[in-house]
Design an enzyme around this catalytic site. Sequence first.
Site, short mmCIF file in Angstrom:
data_model
loop_
_atom_site.label_atom_id
_atom_site.label_comp_id
_atom_site.label_asym_id
_atom_site.label_seq_id
_atom_site.Cartn_x
_atom_site.Cartn_y
_atom_site.Cartn_z
N HIS A 1 0.86 -1.19 0.00
CA HIS A 1 0.00 0.00 0.00
C HIS A 1 0.89 1.24 0.00
O HIS A 1 1.71 1.42 0.91
CB HIS A 1 -0.93 0.00 1.22
CG HIS A 1 -2.03 -1.02 1.10
ND1 HIS A 1 -2.50 -1.74 2.17
CD2 HIS A 1 -2.75 -1.41 0.01
CE1 HIS A 1 -3.47 -2.55 1.74
NE2 HIS A 1 -3.64 -2.37 0.44
N ALA A 2 0.71 2.07 -1.01
CA ALA A 2 1.66 3.14 -1.30
C ALA A 2 1.93 4.08 -0.12
O ALA A 2 3.07 4.39 0.20
CB ALA A 2 1.15 3.93 -2.51
N ARG A 3 0.87 4.52 0.53
CA ARG A 3 1.02 5.58 1.53
C ARG A 3 1.59 5.11 2.85
O ARG A 3 1.87 5.92 3.73
CB ARG A 3 -0.33 6.23 1.77
CG ARG A 3 -1.39 5.27 2.34
CD ARG A 3 -2.75 5.93 2.28
NE ARG A 3 -3.82 5.08 2.76
CZ ARG A 3 -5.10 5.44 2.72
NH1 ARG A 3 -5.43 6.62 2.23
NH2 ARG A 3 -6.03 4.64 3.17
N GLU A 4 1.76 3.80 3.02
CA GLU A 4 2.22 3.27 4.30
C GLU A 4 3.75 3.30 4.35
O GLU A 4 4.43 2.28 4.33
CB GLU A 4 1.64 1.86 4.50
CG GLU A 4 0.10 1.91 4.52
CD GLU A 4 -0.58 0.55 4.37
OE1 GLU A 4 0.09 -0.49 4.38
OE2 GLU A 4 -1.83 0.54 4.24
N ARG B 1 -3.06 4.97 -2.16
CA ARG B 1 -2.96 3.62 -1.59
C ARG B 1 -2.69 2.54 -2.64
O ARG B 1 -1.97 1.58 -2.41
CB ARG B 1 -4.28 3.33 -0.86
CG ARG B 1 -4.51 1.88 -0.45
CD ARG B 1 -5.88 1.79 0.23
NE ARG B 1 -6.34 0.43 0.40
CZ ARG B 1 -6.20 -0.29 1.53
NH1 ARG B 1 -5.56 0.23 2.54
NH2 ARG B 1 -6.70 -1.50 1.61
N ASN C 1 -3.60 -5.44 -2.25
CA ASN C 1 -3.84 -6.47 -1.24
C ASN C 1 -5.29 -6.99 -1.25
O ASN C 1 -5.78 -7.54 -0.28
CB ASN C 1 -3.47 -5.96 0.15
CG ASN C 1 -3.16 -7.11 1.10
OD1 ASN C 1 -2.62 -8.15 0.68
ND2 ASN C 1 -3.52 -6.95 2.37
N ARG C 2 -5.95 -6.80 -2.39
CA ARG C 2 -7.24 -7.46 -2.66
C ARG C 2 -7.16 -8.21 -3.98
O ARG C 2 -8.15 -8.73 -4.45
CB ARG C 2 -8.37 -6.41 -2.77
CG ARG C 2 -8.59 -5.54 -1.55
CD ARG C 2 -9.17 -6.32 -0.38
NE ARG C 2 -9.48 -5.45 0.76
CZ ARG C 2 -8.58 -5.00 1.62
NH1 ARG C 2 -7.31 -5.34 1.49
NH2 ARG C 2 -8.94 -4.21 2.63
N HIS D 1 2.68 -3.55 6.74
CA HIS D 1 1.72 -2.48 6.45
C HIS D 1 1.76 -1.47 7.60
O HIS D 1 2.42 -1.68 8.61
CB HIS D 1 0.29 -3.04 6.43
CG HIS D 1 -0.04 -3.92 5.26
ND1 HIS D 1 -0.98 -3.58 4.33
CD2 HIS D 1 0.42 -5.14 4.89
CE1 HIS D 1 -1.10 -4.54 3.43
NE2 HIS D 1 -0.25 -5.51 3.74
N SER D 2 0.96 -0.41 7.46
CA SER D 2 0.66 0.43 8.61
C SER D 2 -0.77 0.92 8.42
O SER D 2 -1.26 0.95 7.29
CB SER D 2 1.63 1.62 8.71
OG SER D 2 1.33 2.62 7.76
N TYR E 1 -10.90 -6.92 9.94
CA TYR E 1 -12.19 -7.04 9.26
C TYR E 1 -11.98 -8.08 8.17
O TYR E 1 -10.85 -8.34 7.78
CB TYR E 1 -12.64 -5.69 8.67
CG TYR E 1 -11.53 -4.95 8.00
CD1 TYR E 1 -11.17 -5.20 6.68
CD2 TYR E 1 -10.76 -4.01 8.71
CE1 TYR E 1 -10.12 -4.54 6.09
CE2 TYR E 1 -9.69 -3.36 8.12
CZ TYR E 1 -9.38 -3.63 6.80
OH TYR E 1 -8.33 -2.98 6.22
N GLU F 1 0.72 -4.70 10.97
CA GLU F 1 0.36 -3.29 10.87
C GLU F 1 1.25 -2.57 11.86
O GLU F 1 1.13 -2.75 13.07
CB GLU F 1 -1.12 -3.05 11.23
CG GLU F 1 -2.12 -3.72 10.28
CD GLU F 1 -2.34 -2.97 8.98
OE1 GLU F 1 -1.74 -1.88 8.79
OE2 GLU F 1 -3.09 -3.47 8.14
ZN LIG Z 1 -1.85 -1.69 4.16
#
Ligand SMILES: [Zn+2]
Length: 424
Positions: free
Chosen positions: A185-188, A240, A256-257, A308-309, A360, A383
């Site tokens: 995920h880009a922004r993490e 993201r 990640n989906r 991730h974060s 989730y 995370e």
């Molecule tokens: Zn992530």
Amino acid sequence: MSGGQASHSTMKALLVLALLVLAAAAFPTDPRLKGAKVVRVVPQTLDQLHHLHQLLLQGRHDFWQEPRALGSPVDIMATTRQLPQLAASLEQRGMEVKEHISDVSRVVEEQRTQRYKRSPQAMDWTAYHDSDTINRWMAQLASDHPDLCTLETVGKSYEGRPMNLLTVGKGGADKPGIFIDGGIHAREWISPATVTFLVNQLVTNSSAHDDLLSSVNFYFMPVINPDGYDYSFTDDRLWRKTRSNTSQRCKGVDANRNWDFHWMEIGASDNPCSDIYAGPEPFSEVEMRVVRDQLTSIADIKVYLSLHSFSQLWMYPWGFTSSLPHDWRDMDHLAREAVTALTGVHGTSYQIGSLSRILYPVGGSSQDWAKGIGGIKYSYILELRDTGTYGFLLPASQIIPCGEEVFQAFNVVANFVRTIYTSR
Ligand SMILES: [Zn+2]
């Protein structure tokens, strides 16, 4: 005033103007973020939780922390235009809306200014770095430590950026392996920063880890969504997804989906504009195909770690169902030992559990694929810091403490692999 002076001050004015234009190009202002806030609500009833899930699936708001469970905070970013309506709809259902980050653009600008004040080229862990800087650093590291490191370009991203795999170890290819990726995920940003921190500790301090390095192989891919990652440096700090052109309207897929294991069954969207868009088909994203091919071709990977974060969680499968894998206790046990070591460094606490139970439900995640198809027994999503004070905008001053604590957890995992799998 003489003509000469006039033209001199005109020149000066022009120069200032040119500099301002350059600065504007280097510091693009994202209109979406102007005055945006992050608000926090804590659902206390199932009706409130359901409403938050509906909002998430609508895809109009950027959820920084998705709805998880009763009593778990949910952080939503809202623009000045969106906020009144959002707040009204939340309050109407009895939720108290608290302002959590009062001006997202201000935090982004402050951090950007700090970053541009320093030399952007040199790799270190007091600042965040783009994929090019990380790649050049890995190449240098591999050439400085040829006995220990091998760097391979194993693929190219959608926009043509190199995707590099750094292998660290000296026991030969048949040793058990640990695969670690970051930046899906880009922004993490803390994710690639932490992966590279682990690499640096292991390699530049190799004499202290001699036993590990002769009996375990480490496979690092610090930035597996390089297009999105670099875009979050140049254009949209909170991007993201990947940057592929899958639809006319919106770019990118939630990487990640996108994995071919219970793809699009749950916790994903078929709307290309959603931040959790699963893509037109499983493995539509070239970057994820590249990572998949490494996971299948490298012999004997025992542990998969995907960083991730944020939220401080250490999670194992499954994501797609609340049922647990038959050997979940093994994964849980190792996670607990790792987190104990992590917390021992700076007191940072992490929650442990299965992805679907503590976060989730999510279909098509890399973690589920690694276990369900890849056959990797110990598969984890971490995370990292923090729990929402800064969220994705974690200050660079936290890279080193985060790296230090995650390294101790990583050390526990690596020593576990060494003792369990190398007694032959
Ligand atoms: Zn992530």
